[in-house]
Design an enzyme around this catalytic site. Structure first.
Site, PDB file in Angstrom:
ATOM      1  N   LYS A  35      14.125  -0.572   1.160  1.00 22.01           N
ATOM      2  CA  LYS A  35      14.623  -1.874   0.696  1.00 22.01           C
ATOM      3  C   LYS A  35      15.977  -1.696   0.015  1.00 22.01           C
ATOM      4  O   LYS A  35      16.906  -2.479   0.225  1.00 22.01           O
ATOM      5  CB  LYS A  35      13.599  -2.531  -0.243  1.00 22.01           C
ATOM      6  N   GLN A  95       6.887  -3.835  -6.334  1.00 25.08           N
ATOM      7  CA  GLN A  95       6.210  -3.213  -5.188  1.00 25.08           C
ATOM      8  C   GLN A  95       4.702  -3.143  -5.437  1.00 25.08           C
ATOM      9  O   GLN A  95       4.254  -2.718  -6.497  1.00 25.08           O
ATOM     10  CB  GLN A  95       6.799  -1.808  -4.954  1.00 25.08           C
ATOM     11  N   ASP A 152       9.677 -12.186  -2.483  1.00 22.48           N
ATOM     12  CA  ASP A 152       8.544 -11.778  -1.644  1.00 22.48           C
ATOM     13  C   ASP A 152       7.752 -12.992  -1.149  1.00 22.48           C
ATOM     14  O   ASP A 152       6.982 -12.883  -0.198  1.00 22.48           O
ATOM     15  CB  ASP A 152       7.566 -10.911  -2.468  1.00 22.48           C
TER      16      ASP A 152
HETATM   17  N1  GUN Z   1       3.504  -3.615  -0.509  1.00 23.62           N
HETATM   18  C1  GUN Z   1       3.297  -3.647   0.829  1.00 23.62           C
HETATM   19  N2  GUN Z   1       4.037  -4.639   1.382  1.00 23.62           N
HETATM   20  C2  GUN Z   1       4.709  -5.232   0.376  1.00 23.62           C
HETATM   21  C3  GUN Z   1       5.648  -6.303   0.326  1.00 23.62           C
HETATM   22  O1  GUN Z   1       6.003  -6.935   1.325  1.00 23.62           O
HETATM   23  N3  GUN Z   1       6.127  -6.610  -0.917  1.00 23.62           N
HETATM   24  C4  GUN Z   1       5.738  -5.942  -2.025  1.00 23.62           C
HETATM   25  N4  GUN Z   1       6.251  -6.332  -3.202  1.00 23.62           N
HETATM   26  N5  GUN Z   1       4.871  -4.943  -2.015  1.00 23.62           N
HETATM   27  C5  GUN Z   1       4.365  -4.596  -0.818  1.00 23.62           C
END
Ligand code: GUN
Length: 280
Positions: free
Chosen positions: A52, A96, A119
């Site tokens: 990311k 996350q 998100d």
């Molecule tokens: N963990 C697995 N996929 C995601 C996601 O799309 N966003 C976040 N914040 N954590 C995750």
């Protein structure tokens, strides 16, 4: 052999479009910025977070990185989120997941300002998605819509069957396909006659989390099959929830794993961060 929906190529196109948009925003003195919070040392989460941050750097989005130890208290994490809610420099906050067991994930998600919830996990974002008003869309389902649109796959009036009812994929996917005028069925572990239901689908979206479970016997000839799963086999190779070699013989179009849905999730996260600066 089915048409291969190339998520790697489509996500690269989206990132290049966003790069241009960010350059235009910078020229107006606007600087998109994502705060990324990682708790603990889970190796998979570290890889996701790094990817990311790399995507942000490529597009020109600033990123602020917070790495907290596994035993950080819930209150400390909530305070950091509150601080970032009030920080005008940052316009997106990503915590996350998963979080350590002693932290209430829903409480953390609810503390993120809906205006910075890139998100799309906040109940307010989920509500806006359901009623069709402006708000952040959950990234993986939004990425799947983009894959379908950019591959010219018709959704209007089509039968869409989704396997999996998670808050992150299945449920928001259903809402987005409804917005695209599909007739939507969401299946799950208690669904009776799963195979028969799946065989009705013009578009079959598979997010069950079971390695290579869906073979050609679940698929109507010519259907589009979208595989959200990601598993590592004993030989080290990646595969999805769909048995690719079997399904690609009958499907009209299919996403590979890797290189299908996966790269789209990050592209749509970037789209949410940049899109927050635009009105429409
Ligand atoms: N963990 C697995 N996929 C995601 C996601 O799309 N966003 C976040 N914040 N954590 C995750």
């Amino acid at each position: 052999m089915a048409f291969l929906i190339d998520g790697k190529k489509i996500s690269a196109e989206i990132k290049d479009e966003l790069k241009e948009k960010v350059a235009a925003l910078n020229a107006e003195g606007k600087y998109p910025c994502l705060a990324v919070i990682l708790v603990g040392n889970d190796p998979a989460s570290q890889v996701y977070v790094n990817n990311k941050k790399k995507a942000c750097a490529y597009i020109g989005i600033k990123s602020l990185s917070y790495e907290l130890s596994e035993d950080v208290s819930e209150e400390e994490l909530l305070n950091l989120v509150r601080e970032l809610n009030d920080n005008p420099e940052c316009n997106g906050i990503l915590v996350q997941l998963p979080l350590p067991k002693h932290i209430d994930e829903q409480k953390v998600i609810k503390t993120i300002s809906p205006d910075k919830d890139v998100d799309g996990f906040h109940p307010e974002s989920v509500g806006r998605l359901s009623i069709g008003t402006r708000g952040f869309k959950s990234c993986t389902p939004a990425g799947i819509i983009e894959l379908l649109k950019r591959s010219n796959i018709e959704t209007d009036g089509k039968e869409c069957v989704i396997i999996g009812r998670s808050n992150i994929v299945g449920k928001p996917m259903g809402m987005l396909m409804l917005r695209e005028n599909s007739t939507v069925t969401i299946c799950h572990s208690h669904t009776a006659n799963l195979k028969e239901v799946c065989k009705r689908a013009d578009i079959l979206i598979v997010a069950i989390g079971k390695r290579e479970m869906i073979d050609e016997s679940y698929v109507k000839p010519g259907a589009t099959v979208i595989d959200v799963g990601m598993h590592r086999k004993e030989d080290g190779h990646l595969c999805g929830d769909v048995l690719f070699e079997s399904v690609c013989k009958v499907a009209g179009a299919i996403t590979p794993v890797p290189g299908g849905v996966g790269p789209m999730t990050i592209a749509m996260l970037m789209n949410n961060i940049v899109g927050a600066f635009y009105e429409d």
